[in-house]
Write an enzyme that holds these catalytic residues in place. Sequence first.
Site, short mmCIF file in Angstrom:
data_model
loop_
_atom_site.label_atom_id
_atom_site.label_comp_id
_atom_site.label_asym_id
_atom_site.label_seq_id
_atom_site.Cartn_x
_atom_site.Cartn_y
_atom_site.Cartn_z
N CYS A 113 30.19 2.37 -48.99
CA CYS A 113 30.56 3.70 -49.51
C CYS A 113 31.72 3.62 -50.50
O CYS A 113 31.99 4.57 -51.22
CB CYS A 113 30.91 4.63 -48.36
SG CYS A 113 29.55 4.85 -47.22
N HIS A 249 35.84 9.91 -50.41
CA HIS A 249 34.44 9.69 -50.02
C HIS A 249 34.06 10.77 -49.01
O HIS A 249 34.80 11.04 -48.06
CB HIS A 249 34.31 8.30 -49.41
CG HIS A 249 33.01 8.08 -48.70
ND1 HIS A 249 31.81 8.43 -49.27
CD2 HIS A 249 32.72 7.59 -47.46
CE1 HIS A 249 30.84 8.14 -48.41
NE2 HIS A 249 31.37 7.64 -47.30
N ASN A 279 26.41 12.63 -46.62
CA ASN A 279 27.01 11.37 -47.08
C ASN A 279 25.98 10.60 -47.90
O ASN A 279 25.00 10.10 -47.36
CB ASN A 279 27.44 10.57 -45.84
CG ASN A 279 28.08 9.24 -46.18
OD1 ASN A 279 28.03 8.79 -47.32
ND2 ASN A 279 28.67 8.60 -45.19
#
Length: 324
Positions: A113, A249, A279
């Site tokens: 990520c 993030h 996500n």
Amino acid sequence: MIAPVEIAGISTTLPKRAVTNFEIEKLVDTTDEWITKRTGISTRRIASKEETALDMAADVAKKALEQSGVKKEDIGLIVSSTICSEYVTPAMASHVQKAFDIDCAAMDISAGCTGFVYALITAASLMDSLSIDAALVVASEKLSDYTDWEDRSTCVLFGDGAGAVVLKRSDTACMSYPVLGGSPDHEDVLICKREKRQTPFSGAVRVKKEYIHMKGREVFTYAVGAFEHTLKKLLKMCGDKPYTKIIPHQANEKIIDYVMRKTDFGKEQFFMNIKEYANTSSATIPIAMYDAYKEGWLKKGDRLALVGFGAGLTCGGVVIDWTL
Ligand code: ACO
């Protein structure tokens, strides 16, 4: 060294289909209430079989380039971030390059990520060492391909999407204080293995689809620690010109809430769009940056911190002076 560069263009490409928590309720033993309360997610975009990670990458790169006004011939480097490319080789960046039909350097970054932050810093650093005037940084993820849709602890969390920026040399440094780091994942808290293949020499191998495996609590602990540490490190590096806005993030609203409480930042200083998109791994930061810009939350002259954390375990951050 990191070249004096600015973000000259930005765009996103999202799959058409929005899947609600209520639709996930029909797949696994969960509820909209549980998902919303624990993660802040309401919907996520899920790509069809025609919407590939590679196609999203090429599409978003074209839109970002169009918006920047930079000519495709002036692009000297393409860096893509992905964990979902449909090809082992060539790189996703080479597919983007093919779509543009240009000669330039092209490579992929795999840093979970945190991938977009790694890609951004890599591109800006290479622009300096290779004397490149403009570069494309693309993050495209189709996590739905690697999601176990029978595992309620992970399938509620992820979505698909892509974001891209065009970096252009500028007179003043608009990207500063690159920070990259990570810690060994001894416990395999966040992994997705490649599928095993049979060869004439390997003996019997069970070919099975591999999915994302996650130990949620452990990932949460790493994420909040890495996020807080990176924010504080960037703040110290900024000295008397601190950043005032943060795009982290988008893994889980609770991670952001936790770090908010542990620092002196106010809720209004964090941008969040996890509710809509969930996500999307390395694509969350450019997608959030684009929404923040389009919604007017991000304004010309703003000093912004980008912070990523994820599989590896990796983390990273960078400070951007917004010029669009
Ligand atoms: N619906 C209902 N119940 C669920 C679900 C679900 N979707 N998922 C798990 N549960 C249950 C568990 O089975 C468990 O039940 P039990 O007590 O009967 O055993 C209970 O809820 C609590 O499970 P935990 O995993 O301990 O739940 P937790 O409060 O830790 O929340 C979550 C889980 C949301 C995944 C949390 O750990 C988290 O946010 N972790 C961070 C991970 C993350 O964001 N990962 C994203 C990818 S990594 C990245 O981007 C950095």
